[in-house]
Design a protein around this motif. Sequence first.
Motif, mmCIF file in Angstrom:
data_model
loop_
_atom_site.group_PDB
_atom_site.id
_atom_site.type_symbol
_atom_site.label_atom_id
_atom_site.label_comp_id
_atom_site.label_asym_id
_atom_site.label_seq_id
_atom_site.Cartn_x
_atom_site.Cartn_y
_atom_site.Cartn_z
ATOM 1 N N ALA A 122 0.819 -1.206 0.000
ATOM 2 C CA ALA A 122 0.000 0.000 0.000
ATOM 3 C C ALA A 122 0.860 1.266 0.000
ATOM 4 O O ALA A 122 0.616 2.220 -0.748
ATOM 5 C CB ALA A 122 -0.937 -0.016 1.205
ATOM 6 N N GLU A 123 1.885 1.280 0.863
ATOM 7 C CA GLU A 123 2.726 2.475 0.944
ATOM 8 C C GLU A 123 3.543 2.667 -0.330
ATOM 9 O O GLU A 123 3.781 3.802 -0.762
ATOM 10 C CB GLU A 123 3.633 2.366 2.170
ATOM 11 C CG GLU A 123 2.879 2.476 3.492
ATOM 12 C CD GLU A 123 3.790 2.238 4.701
ATOM 13 O OE1 GLU A 123 5.014 2.146 4.498
ATOM 14 O OE2 GLU A 123 3.260 2.147 5.814
ATOM 15 N N TYR A 124 3.944 1.558 -0.931
ATOM 16 C CA TYR A 124 4.697 1.686 -2.179
ATOM 17 C C TYR A 124 3.815 2.267 -3.288
ATOM 18 O O TYR A 124 4.239 3.133 -4.058
ATOM 19 C CB TYR A 124 5.246 0.321 -2.597
ATOM 20 C CG TYR A 124 6.072 0.350 -3.850
ATOM 21 C CD1 TYR A 124 6.919 1.423 -4.152
ATOM 22 C CD2 TYR A 124 6.028 -0.700 -4.757
ATOM 23 C CE1 TYR A 124 7.679 1.441 -5.307
ATOM 24 C CE2 TYR A 124 6.795 -0.699 -5.918
ATOM 25 C CZ TYR A 124 7.618 0.372 -6.184
ATOM 26 O OH TYR A 124 8.369 0.398 -7.320
ATOM 27 N N ALA A 125 2.576 1.804 -3.364
ATOM 28 C CA ALA A 125 1.660 2.329 -4.381
ATOM 29 C C ALA A 125 1.445 3.831 -4.197
ATOM 30 O O ALA A 125 1.433 4.589 -5.182
ATOM 31 C CB ALA A 125 0.331 1.589 -4.313
ATOM 32 N N LYS A 126 1.297 4.265 -2.961
ATOM 33 C CA LYS A 126 1.115 5.698 -2.712
ATOM 34 C C LYS A 126 2.365 6.497 -3.101
ATOM 35 O O LYS A 126 2.285 7.549 -3.747
ATOM 36 C CB LYS A 126 0.787 5.936 -1.246
ATOM 37 C CG LYS A 126 0.578 7.409 -0.904
ATOM 38 C CD LYS A 126 0.322 7.627 0.566
ATOM 39 C CE LYS A 126 0.043 9.105 0.844
ATOM 40 N NZ LYS A 126 1.142 9.979 0.374
#
Length: 809
Positions: free
Chosen positions: A472-476
């Motif tokens: 999730a954090e990588y996508a953001k």
Amino acid sequence: MEGTDQHVAIACYYTRYRPKNQSAFHSSPAVFHGPDPLIHVRVARCYRRRSRAGASDHHAALLRHLLVLQAFSTEWHLRQLRLSLPQPRSSRAVAQLRLVDSQLEHLEVESAAWMTDLEWLQLQLPPPLTPIPSPASGSQGAARQCESAPAPVPSAAQQHAAVPPPAPLAAPQQLGLKLTCLALRGCRALRSAALAPLQVLAPTLRVLDLSGAELLNDECAGVLVSLAALQVLNLNYTSVGDPTLEALTYGARALGWARRYGAPAPAGAAAWPELCIHRWHLASTRVTAAGVALLAATRSMSFLDVRGVGVPRAALRPLESRFSLTLVQGAVLACSNGLAAALLNHPTLLACGCSPTDVAALGPRASAASITRARRLEQMQRRGRAGQSDNLADVPSRSHAALFLHFKRPVMITEGKMQYLYDERGRRYLDAFAGIVTVSVGHCHPVVNEAIIRQTQLLQHTTTIYLNHQVAEYAKELADRMPGNLKVVYFVNSGSEANDMALMLARLYTGNWDVVCLRNAYHGMSIGTMGTCGQHTWKQPMPQGFGYHHALNPDPYRGAFGDDGPRYAADVADLISSATPGKVAGFVAETIQGVGGAQPLATGYLPAVYKMVREAGGVCIADEVQTGFGRTGSHYWGFQHQGVLPDIVTMAKGIGNGLPLAAVVTTPEIAAAMAGRLHFNTYGGNPVCSAGGRAVLRVVDQEQRQAHCAQIGAHLLTRLRALAAKHDIIGDVRGSGLMLGVEMVKDRTTKEAAKAETATVMESMKDMGVLMGKGGLHGNVFRIKPPMCFSRQDADFLVDVMDTALARL
């Protein structure tokens, strides 16, 4: 003439490798960054000429040769050196040589039958080492212990009585010698006691070749055991026997015994390292079947040669089964027929990555029959048939393998660090291709490695059916670097998968089928993306082009309209009106064509085409697999060069610095078109790859790699264009940042592709320490796309080596 005769051998190699521009080599020895050429010095021919003439000062002549060589080494900071020396009456001349310094990593000495000691290496001797007694000494031997001990290793009391552990090593002298490869071939007078200085090299020495040292016996085992980093050991034609193998395998057997019985290792076993030797050359030694059986305790094995020893076939079967090896010539085990062919046809070969099809180039010992056999064995291996048939008549004479190797004489890469690669011999290469533009921030970058290791220790895989903070954090973080409303990220494993999904999204969202792509383009090798490719070399003879229409390539160098983008764009409008229903699903293109030869699109092309495509109901797809993440220097994304905003962006390769990671980024509206059906990717965006991808983003930002690419790329372009002014074979120099192309042509007017010359220059540059890539429809374009940590010194070295290689044509 006397001076000429004495120095001709050295002078000719000095001229051959000396670059035109000395700044890359002599600006500052402390900051020398370029890989070093392999200097092969032969003084035997000149020396023997003087010996036959009966000259009384042959020692002085030899010494003068070596003193010139010493100055040569000091100036060039050699890392690799091969010496072929004659037989003087004594070695006092060689003893005065101070050639080995902290720069040297690879040393080979041949034709040195006179050599009795290693004092000329200038190594500080460690404390005396108690030798392992040979079976003939009358003391209790290691072989006798194994017979009497019920466990795979002797008891503690027996161990200390019979096989003393290696003595502690003395600290190396101030020179800080870091030899990784040492070959002393044909040293018939070299005895076991003379090897003691080699213990200083224990932390770094990985390849040791002592073949032909007939006086070496089992007393050398203590020294060999101390070489903890050793991976390749050649003891062919020596007098070593089973006690040496027992000593070399004792650490592995002790740990294996402890693991097998769930007991602590025997007392004192910690003093014996578990060696990682995987290539054993034991031909014509005194080892027996009992000694060979001990090798089953080792960690891995890729090659074993026991020819001339008399070991029965039954003794080799356990090793063959344990390490999945193939029996060759009745007494050789190898992990592949290709490796066996290369090593057996050229016994002095230290590299194990040479293709058997190029055995002829390795030395005069390779016959025509052996070359043919090696080629056919390699074909068997490539087609998955290795070891299934011993009848070479069953193997086709023509290989149909789709995979290919990059060089005529391939290299086997075993290590990488930032912009450098290392082969199994420890030789360093400057990587100018970055694993086909995949290694972005540098091989084994410590920040990326640390992130991968840390996540691997926590959680490796869950799939997208669960939530995970890394994904999730990588996508953001990735979406935050995208312009406009490109805010939805979907992770996959490769560029082909990413482009497949982009095409599917375009067709689902628009309800149209036809896609416009470019000639000379490359977007993947899956059944879906193969149709988008604009080169026949990447298309299999099968249905794969339905619905794809290839527009005129906006090539500023070879195209009909030069750098006039809007004139090329008119062909897209013609395609839409004549080859489609008037409506299209989308248009896909690279901003700088990668496989097509680092070819930028003509100025103003994308704005005009994007307008036409959107008017025809389609979406615009930007393939950023190679151009993304700041590689082009002036912009973070390649499409920004032409001032456009795509609807879908695909990315791979440099996104993960070598991890199997790719992504599709699009708008929420287009992403919603997939909501009607389930879609799933098992490995896409797994936690480990996501952690590595996040680390890559941090490194690009913290180390300011985009600005670095702009600076180094501008310098490299300037030097390459100066090189083009010197060599007519260079037709065009193009690109941006660290994504450059150099096109080779036979004639600048006709622009006929210089395909063969490109391959020759690339092979020559490889031999001088620079690994290049090539592309274009005809394979005549050098693709210079190194890791983004490429330095100014690296750029200078690359151009100097290319200059030298071009001058040899």
